[in-house]
Design an enzyme around this catalytic site. Sequence first.
Site, short mmCIF file in Angstrom:
data_model
loop_
_atom_site.label_atom_id
_atom_site.label_comp_id
_atom_site.label_asym_id
_atom_site.label_seq_id
_atom_site.Cartn_x
_atom_site.Cartn_y
_atom_site.Cartn_z
N HIS A 1 -2.00 2.69 -15.04
CA HIS A 1 -0.98 2.72 -16.10
C HIS A 1 -0.87 1.36 -16.77
O HIS A 1 -0.22 0.45 -16.28
CB HIS A 1 0.38 3.12 -15.48
N HIS B 1 5.67 9.23 -19.49
CA HIS B 1 6.70 8.23 -19.22
C HIS B 1 8.01 8.99 -18.99
O HIS B 1 8.46 9.73 -19.87
CB HIS B 1 6.86 7.28 -20.40
N ASP C 1 1.43 -1.72 -16.55
CA ASP C 1 2.25 -1.31 -17.68
C ASP C 1 2.03 -2.27 -18.85
O ASP C 1 1.02 -2.24 -19.49
CB ASP C 1 3.72 -1.21 -17.27
FE FE2 Z 1 4.41 2.44 -19.61
#
Ligand code: FE2
Length: 422
Positions: free
Chosen positions: A65, A219, A318
């Site tokens: 991710h 998400h 992220d």
């Molecule tokens: Fe994200």
Amino acid sequence: MAASESQAPVRDLIIRNALVWGAGAPRDLAISAGRYVELGQTGATAATEIDAAGRLCIPGFIEPHIHLDKVLLTESVPVNRSGSLGEAIDILGARKATYTVEDIAERASRIVTSAVTNGVTHLRTHIDVDSGCGLTPLDALLEVRARFAEVIDIQIVAFPQLGIVKDPGTAALLEQALARGADVIGGMPFNEAGPAQSAEHIQIVFDIARARDVDVDMHIDESDDPNARTLEMLCAATLANGWQGRVTAGHTCALAAYDQGYADHVMDLVAQADIHMITNPATNLMLQGRDDDHPKRRGVTRVKELVARGINVSFGQDNLRDMFYPFGRDDPLELALLIAHAAHMSQPDEIDTVFAMATINGARVLSLPDYGTDPGCAGDLVILDAQTAAEAITGRCDRNYVIKSGQVVAQTETRTTHELPG
Ligand code: FE2
């Protein structure tokens, strides 16, 4: 017996004395034509041999991710003064107006290079798909994926960060993105006008997923608000559509804010729906809990409770040096250290679980059929300058060799000199 059958086999690559994580004592591994093969009889040789010298080896770290279209934007945007998710999205909206394929591809390439040297062999990136940026991020990442194809496998998630119901035209763009090469459909159902629209958002995503037979990676509830309840909706949709094992929920910060009774109810549903969970400790420690009085919440989902239920949990970088998060180099060992702290994972078995989150658990998220060192598996290996997972995490150790499909794609030498008293 023919002469050729009596000779010791010749492999493309042999790694001697590899301490494969979780597989006992050091042993020799062989790769030919990009895949692991049986070493064969004693005396097997190879065009290239590497001595792992008993160091810890893994078939690669997994980055499940990251947002490669946004990395390194700190170099070209105003500072996020509030530090909030909302201000970050506002700043991003203005910057997107200047997006070009070249701009995104250049920034993403720098971080993919960093990921490879950090031992990442497979990566999943979300890329924004919305009425503002269209498919420009997709075009950039398709270019990057092709450029790096021999050194890392990249999966692309079409990510409607601005919503689907409230951003007309996005559903069609998502379908186009998948038709042009995106692998997975994303979602952001909490970023809609209300619960009915969130449910509609999820339904649209599953309709597209079923039509194109792709996995879903959304998400979910990236908020401290205990009223953010789209994880339960996602569980229901997964079960209703028979998509068990093919759905991933990222962030799920609100799960940490629920009262225990509702949290237990939702986690049981996550287990029933066989949803993979991804926590993003770097970003969410930074973004969440900012409006709390002391004591402040951590914004990190209930990792240990999910693991205890047998749910597959992994973690990702992220954001990276952008308006959401100012640090990062896509190093799974750096993130492992962070999540061990944030989730209170201090016992030896818990530290091993953290290491599994960066390796085998991530491979399950990405549905990799050939991750491992058994014969037939993809010929990927990372030799770490450590003997144990705890040692690797403690020192964020060097990745001495990164091997992809039997080829050495990155090397880092460990050299320490000192004249200190012993
Ligand atoms: Fe994200």
